[in-house]
Design an enzyme around this catalytic site. Sequence first.
Site, PDB file in Angstrom:
ATOM      1  CG  ASN A   4      -3.163  -2.050  23.111  1.00 48.61           C
ATOM      2  OD1 ASN A   4      -4.346  -1.818  22.859  1.00 48.61           O
ATOM      3  ND2 ASN A   4      -2.172  -1.460  22.468  1.00 48.61           N
ATOM      4  CB  VAL A  18      -1.705  -3.875  19.893  1.00 45.23           C
ATOM      5  CG1 VAL A  18      -1.528  -4.759  21.129  1.00 45.23           C
ATOM      6  CG2 VAL A  18      -0.399  -3.772  19.109  1.00 45.23           C
ATOM      7  CG  ASP A  69       9.473   3.628  -0.160  1.00 46.81           C
ATOM      8  OD1 ASP A  69       8.949   3.363  -1.257  1.00 46.81           O
ATOM      9  OD2 ASP A  69       9.589   4.784   0.281  1.00 46.81           O
ATOM     10  CG  ASP A 112      -2.231   0.673   1.051  1.00 43.28           C
ATOM     11  OD1 ASP A 112      -2.215   1.912   1.049  1.00 43.28           O
ATOM     12  OD2 ASP A 112      -3.271   0.010   0.893  1.00 43.28           O
ATOM     13  CG  ASP A 143      13.721   4.592   1.221  1.00 42.72           C
ATOM     14  OD1 ASP A 143      12.889   3.998   1.941  1.00 42.72           O
ATOM     15  OD2 ASP A 143      13.532   5.738   0.767  1.00 42.72           O
ATOM     16  CB  SER A 192      -9.263   0.488   0.538  1.00 39.38           C
ATOM     17  OG  SER A 192      -8.804   0.723  -0.769  1.00 39.38           O
ATOM     18  CG  HIS A 236      -5.292   3.686   1.305  1.00 40.26           C
ATOM     19  ND1 HIS A 236      -4.970   2.416   0.906  1.00 40.26           N
ATOM     20  CD2 HIS A 236      -6.575   3.879   0.939  1.00 40.26           C
ATOM     21  CE1 HIS A 236      -6.019   1.878   0.314  1.00 40.26           C
ATOM     22  NE2 HIS A 236      -7.007   2.736   0.328  1.00 40.26           N
TER      23      HIS A 236
END
Length: 303
Positions: A130, A127, A102, A60, A107, A294, A116
């Site tokens: 928590n 998580v 990426d 994404d 990188d 999405s 998004h």
Amino acid sequence: ALSIPIDIHFNKLWGLHNTGQDYPLVEGGIGYGTSDADIDAPEAWEIHTDASSITIAVIDTGVNYGHPDLAANMWINQAELIGDPNSDDDENGYKDDIYGYDFLNEDGDPNDDNLHGTHCAGTIGAVGNNGIGISGVCWSVKIMALKFLDASGSGYTNDAIECINYAVDNGAKILSNSWGGGGYSQSLKNTIEVAGIKGALFIAAAGNDGVNNDWEHHYPSGYDCDNIISVLSTNSDDDKSSWSNYGANSVDIGAPGEDIFSTFPTYRTPAFIDLESLYGRTFSTSYETIGGTSMAAPHVAGA
Ligand code: CA
Ligand code: CA
């Protein structure tokens, strides 16, 4: 029996547990749904909450991997974490790929300069239990961040192919793909097929044009590959979202995608200035409501 997590915003997640409660709408204000129009997450959590042995790649705009509700569930390349900067410590072909990669900027920093990917990641695996924010479908999981979409959400098929290959080669068995719209690409289809041969599921958003994908071809969700699960969006009454694509042959399943509350990047880059005009609204940080197929696909990836 039901297992309800203590996360303070859990009651906004109608898609996971719908009691007919109010929840925040994309356009502001609140909506109400129909009791049990959800994925029965608390019922499933009675059986199983720990998916920490499973790696799910989010392909994404990147993931805000430092987010307090995501950090503990990020996939970590331990050799790179303790390794040297500008060095491919685990010799997998990529330097400094601690949380993923990426492929847009080539990188090792797949941070999210949009919103998004971070939102999708939260639905899969914020998580759980928590006490802060929300709970993902998985309370505990490994989220691999793979970026090929830029700050405005655009990207190239070749970079997507690199994401898929990286995901599979580095242990992801579930690939969550909340993107689409390009033309037919034989090389992309071949790459997805090879991922399937290596045991990976490719979860894909069906698109938001309100059309029948059996006739209006949508890719990658519509490639004829055994390992693709194409996902349309449902709303809090268990109806198909009006704007969701569909298709008896080309779409496999429906999942909550309308007015979905999830994690949002905790920082602001200059890209957000453009984003706010792009989306036509203002955003807060940390958690936000957005909608689309999405948002439906990550519910399936998490499940
Ligand atoms: Ca490496
Ligand atoms: Ca949480």
